[in-house]
Design an enzyme around this catalytic site. Structure first.
Site, PDB file in Angstrom:
ATOM      1  CG  PHE A 133      -1.935   0.956   1.558  1.00 57.77           C
ATOM      2  CD1 PHE A 133      -3.081   0.899   0.621  1.00 57.77           C
ATOM      3  CD2 PHE A 133      -1.880   2.468   2.066  1.00 57.77           C
ATOM      4  CE1 PHE A 133      -3.593   1.995   0.722  1.00 57.77           C
ATOM      5  CE2 PHE A 133      -2.177   3.456   1.804  1.00 57.77           C
ATOM      6  CZ  PHE A 133      -4.080   3.575   1.147  1.00 57.77           C
TER       7      PHE A 133
ATOM      8  CG  ASP B 219       5.090   3.338   1.619  1.00 53.16           C
ATOM      9  OD1 ASP B 219       5.498   4.291   2.530  1.00 53.16           O
ATOM     10  OD2 ASP B 219       4.742   3.489   1.003  1.00 53.16           O
TER      11      ASP B 219
ATOM     12  CE  LYS C 130      -0.168   5.264   7.590  1.00 50.54           C
ATOM     13  NZ  LYS C 130      -1.396   5.705   8.298  1.00 50.54           N
TER      14      LYS C 130
END
Length: 407
Positions: free
Chosen positions: A140, A225, A254
């Site tokens: 993702f 990532d 995040k």
């Protein structure tokens, strides 16, 4: 706000685009790892805003940074630079392999920049045909059309028309599969050191070494990532540091802002040199408010006290999950790194992860899933022992409810 009509969870169904299915309660206040809803009900937060609120809610250092910067300057655009952005960039560079930083607002934007940079570097330095990106099933990387296409989950990318071309997906942790598709037309291999949405699966060390060697052989870039796994989440500032393998490009978001929207793409001078003014940008990226809060978060997280505490909390959660499982046999495996932990449901509970979440809410606990078959734990890195113990006790009660209802 005074004079405003009251809003409730039902308001969501009439005013918001129906792309989410939020919980039945509306959180209105948070402190540390505790949250209260509109009715004053208290919850322990094991979700961390999906690994975002790494220092819990309303951490005093972050609140102070926001207040101070809020009375200085809010926004300048990319026509000007600003002090918080420059300070944060220097700290990220000093603490990592990186020599250059690009700020954006979300993980998707950081990954979009990373993928564009990887292709531009390959095209400028090697060949206009060197554009293939290798990524992994169950990955993702965001929701823009480019990033959702690189992510290896068709359920998120199908139904929106033609996808960006030259993207290949292979099984995660399968080096032979990478060898079978990598060639001199490959510009990058993209991976999460811990697949988050894909079920909390950590990268295998031998696999990662092999991928790094393949990238070097074929002059392809290795892109990490670390949107979910970074900023202390797994016990080091970034997860790559545990493997001794250095990426060419790394993305963060995040927890970088501890709850304030900000992301970053990190790379080297050599790779960054293919960019020039105008070829990429963002209006809000490097916003002074965001960077001031992120700098405060960085200063707290990048300390031995916080980072070493992650592993201690990991061991407590895993041990409690094993105790719960010994009694209720709900999980087939507990996996993950640091405070990114996944409990894989037994076959008889497959597809019922959301049921466990709902049962947890009834007990006063906020927890996550990672797909339909995995319960995900991503609490604050500084969650207290009392909050941990209370939360795990609530989770045990939730498991009991589901198991007994299942029969």
């Amino acid at each position: 706000m005074s004079g405003s009509a009251p809003v409730t969870r039902e308001t969501f169904d009439s005013v918001m685009l129906p792309v989410y299915a939020p919980a039945t309660f509306v959180p209105v206040k948070g402190q540390g790892s505790r949250v209260w809803d509109q009715q004053g009900n208290e919850f322990i937060d094991f979700s961390g805003g999906i690994a975002v609120t790494a220092l819990g809610h309303c951490h005093p250092a972050l609140v102070a940074a926001l207040k101070t910067q809020g009375e200085a300057i809010w926004h300048t655009s990319n026509l000007f630079t600003n002090e918080p952005a420059l300070r944060l960039a220097k700290k990220l560079i000093d603490a990592t392999f990186a020599e250059r930083v690009f700020f954006a607002n979300s993980g998707a934007e950081a990954n979009e920049a990373a993928f564009k940079l990887a292709r531009r570097y390959a095209i400028q330095r090697h060949s206009p045909y060197k554009t293939k990106i290798i990524a992994f099933h169950n990955a993702f990387h965001g929701r823009t059309l480019f990033t959702v296409s690189v992510g290896g989950q068709p359920k998120y990318s199908d139904g929106f028309g033609p996808k960006p071309a030259d993207i290949i997906h292979v099984p995660f942790n399968d080096l032979a599969a990478v060898k079978a598709v990598i060639d001199d037309h490959t510009c990058a291999v993209v991976l999460e050191p811990v697949q988050g949405e894909g079920g909390i699966t950590a990268v295998d060390a031998d696999f990662l070494r092999g991928v790094r060697e393949l990238c070097d052989k074929h002059q392809a870039l290795l892109v990490f990532d670390e949107v979910q796994s970074g900023m202390g989440r797994t016990g080091t500032l970034f997860t790559y540091m545990q493997y001794g393998i250095t990426p060419d490009i790394l993305t963060s978001a995040k927890a970088l802002g501890g709850g304030f929207p900000i992301s970053a793409m990190l790379t080297t001078n050599e790779i960054a040199s293919v960019m020039e003014p105008g070829v990429h940008g963002t209006t809000y990226g490097g916003n002074p408010l965001a960077c001031a809060v992120a700098e405060a978060a960085f200063d707290v997280i990048n300390t031995s006290a916080v980072l070493s505490g992650v592993q201690q909390r990991h061991q407590y959660i895993v041990s409690r999950l094993e105790e719960i499982n010994h009694q209720y046999h709900a999980f087939s495996e507990v996996r993950g790194l640091g405070l990114l932990i996944g409990a894989q449901l037994q076959p008889k509970y497959q597809g019922k992860a959301r049921d466990f979440l709902a049962a947890s809410v009834e007990q006063g606990l906020m927890v996550l899933n990672a797909g339909p078959d995995v319960i995900r734990f991503a609490p604050s890195l500084v969650i207290t022992s009392e909050e941990l113990e209370s939360g795990m006790a609530k989770f045990e009660k939730a498991v009991k409810v589901i198991v007994e209802a299942q029969g």
